[in-house]
Design an enzyme around this catalytic site. Structure first.
Site, PDB file in Angstrom:
ATOM      1  CG  ASP A  87      -0.134   2.003  -5.770  1.00 19.19           C
ATOM      2  OD1 ASP A  87      -1.405   1.551  -6.082  1.00 19.19           O
ATOM      3  OD2 ASP A  87       0.282   1.542  -4.801  1.00 19.19           O
TER       4      ASP A  87
ATOM      5  N   GLY B 224       0.953  -1.087  -0.024  1.00 16.32           N
ATOM      6  CA  GLY B 224       0.158   0.192  -0.124  1.00 16.32           C
ATOM      7  C   GLY B 224       0.861   1.284   0.125  1.00 16.32           C
ATOM      8  CB  ALA B 225       0.791   4.176  -2.096  1.00 17.58           C
TER       9      ALA B 225
ATOM     10  CD  GLN C 276      -2.877  -7.093  -3.551  1.00 15.70           C
ATOM     11  OE1 GLN C 276      -3.409  -7.899  -4.218  1.00 15.70           O
ATOM     12  NE2 GLN C 276      -1.461  -6.719  -3.984  1.00 15.70           N
TER      13      GLN C 276
ATOM     14  CG  ASN D 183      -5.355   1.766  -7.173  1.00 10.99           C
ATOM     15  OD1 ASN D 183      -4.414   1.768  -6.334  1.00 10.99           O
ATOM     16  ND2 ASN D 183      -6.614   1.229  -6.862  1.00 10.99           N
ATOM     17  CE  LYS D 184      -1.892  -4.162  -6.732  1.00 12.54           C
ATOM     18  NZ  LYS D 184      -0.573  -4.878  -7.013  1.00 12.54           N
TER      19      LYS D 184
HETATM   20  O1  MRU Z   1       0.826  -3.813  -4.789  1.00  9.82           O
HETATM   21  P1  MRU Z   1       0.044  -3.211  -3.425  1.00  9.82           P
HETATM   22  O2  MRU Z   1      -0.595  -4.235  -2.755  1.00  9.82           O
HETATM   23  O3  MRU Z   1       1.062  -2.384  -2.697  1.00  9.82           O
HETATM   24  O4  MRU Z   1      -0.892  -2.137  -4.270  1.00  9.82           O
HETATM   25  C1  MRU Z   1      -1.546  -1.434  -3.213  1.00  9.82           C
HETATM   26  C2  MRU Z   1      -2.595  -0.576  -4.062  1.00  9.82           C
HETATM   27  O5  MRU Z   1      -2.833  -0.514  -5.258  1.00  9.82           O
HETATM   28  C3  MRU Z   1      -3.419   0.316  -3.295  1.00  9.82           C
HETATM   29  O6  MRU Z   1      -4.863   0.546  -4.031  1.00  9.82           O
HETATM   30  C4  MRU Z   1      -2.811   1.644  -3.458  1.00  9.82           C
HETATM   31  O7  MRU Z   1      -1.500   1.806  -2.689  1.00  9.82           O
HETATM   32  C5  MRU Z   1      -3.512   2.642  -2.849  1.00  9.82           C
HETATM   33  S1  MRU Z   1      -4.088   2.545  -1.230  1.00  9.82           S
HETATM   34  C6  MRU Z   1      -3.368   3.275  -0.040  1.00  9.82           C
END
Ligand code: MRU
Length: 350
Positions: free
Chosen positions: A238, A50-51, A197, A248-249
């Site tokens: 992110d 998570g970012a 996730q 984002n993801k």
């Molecule tokens: O690969 P990850 O699990 O770190 O990806 C996280 C995401 O894509 C979240 O949606 C993103 O960090 C924003 S939420 C704070």
């Protein structure tokens, strides 16, 4: 009261204690990170993720790297610090919070001339980043809740809650806060392949908070919307480019397209630390490619024939034109574009 998913334990000689997110929801195990390589490994393996949480882990990772550095003068210590900043800062490429946090730690040390004060500044800045993120989450939650018009059915993607930040979260923080105020009829969490996730982490957070939560697989989103089942989409980010394009993801862009096709408002919730004014548009955002195994197998069990090829981007970019509003800790930007995003920063600095 259970311990937070990320916390520094002890004084400067202490450890970074994190909840191992690879084991959720089956096991709640915390691990102590006491050197920089362990911190980088935890970031790469998504033990912490998570970012904003990656930013916090990165800042403390730099502290772990330099706290026992033998440098005797500021110049020697600065080169050790630069090396740590670039090593930790490149653990994962897409979430700009990581680079933002390690750069902040470096800058905090730069105003001192003796090694002890520089080390102290690194440690204090990491703590400040954690604390500020916690407060940024509260601010986003209160701005985000104001979007709700009635008891709504909200859909979210990936995990953007307490497991992705140092506070209540970004998009999921808004959902949880809205639920507390009786404004959520039902929360939908998308599974979020390949690493789930959404299924593993977002469902865990929603259910622990007593929110009426329903899981759907990623390819059921358009059908749910066609049935009129979703009032609003809230996702995290992110990295957000200066023009409002948001990474984002992987899969988020598809959700945004389905939302646009059904007239469902799509909101991106992220702190200013996720907005990168140096990245002009989404096309300039580096997209992490993860190992083929994440797609070709699931929890060690092969999901495709031996020798199959895979396409494994970890993130995608939703163009700003699909974003109804950007909810930040400094306020809400409707229909974001470069002028509005820059104005938000000017307002926040003022
Ligand atoms: O690969 P990850 O699990 O770190 O990806 C996280 C995401 O894509 C979240 O949606 C993103 O960090 C924003 S939420 C704070």
């Amino acid at each position: 009261v259970t311990a937070p998913p990320i916390e520094w334990v002890g004084d400067e000689g202490g450890v970074l204690r994190v909840l191992d997110q690879t084991l959720l929801p089956n096991e709640e195990r915390r691990i102590d990170l006491s050197d920089v390589d362990a911190a980088i490994d935890a970031i790469r393996r998504l033990v912490v993720r998570g970012a904003p949480m990656i930013g916090v882990a990165g800042a403390y990772g730099v502290h772990l790297a330099v706290r026992s550095d033998p440098a005797r003068d500021a110049a020697a210590f600065s080169s050790a610090l630069d090396a740590a900043v670039s090593k930790v800062g490149s653990a994962r490429p897409t979430a700009v919070n990581l680079k933002w946090a390690v750069d902040r730690v470096r800058e905090a040390a730069a105003s001192f001339r003796d090694v002890a004060s520089m080390k102290r500044a690194v440690f204090d800045e990491a703590a400040r980043i954690l604390d500020e993120d916690r407060r940024a989450c509260d601010a986003m939650a209160s701005y985000g809740v104001a979007l709700f018009r009635k008891k709504e059915r909200v859909l979210t993607y990936c995990n953007s809650g307490a497991l992705a930040t140092a506070g209540v979260g970004t998009a999921l923080g808004v959902v949880l806060e809205a639920a507390k105020k009786g404004l959520v009829e039902r929360a939908y969490a998308c599974e979020t392949r390949p690493l789930l996730q959404g299924a593993r982490l977002t469902m865990w957070e929603l259910m622990r908070s007593g929110v009426d939560a329903t899981l759907l697989c990623d390819n059921a989103v358009a059908e749910l919307m066609r049935r009129g089942g979703v009032d609003r989409v809230l996702v995290g980010a992110d990295r957000i480019a200066a023009n409002g394009d948001a990474a984002n993801k992987i899969g988020t862009f598809g959700v945004a397209l389905a939302a646009a096709a059904h007239g469902v408002p799509f909101h991106v919730v992220a702190p200013l630390s996720t907005i990168d004014l140096e990245t002009k548009t989404g096309a300039d955002i580096p997209i992490e490619e993860r190992g083929d195994d994440e797609v070709l197998a699931f929890r060690g069990a092969r999901a495709a024939p031996e020798g199959a090829k895979a396409f494994c981007p970890a993130f995608d970019v939703t163009p700003a034109k699909l974003v109804a509003s950007l909810v930040t800790d400094a306020g809400v930007v409707e229909r974001p574009d470069e002028a509005k995003v820059r104005a938000l920063f000017s307002k926040a600095r003022a």
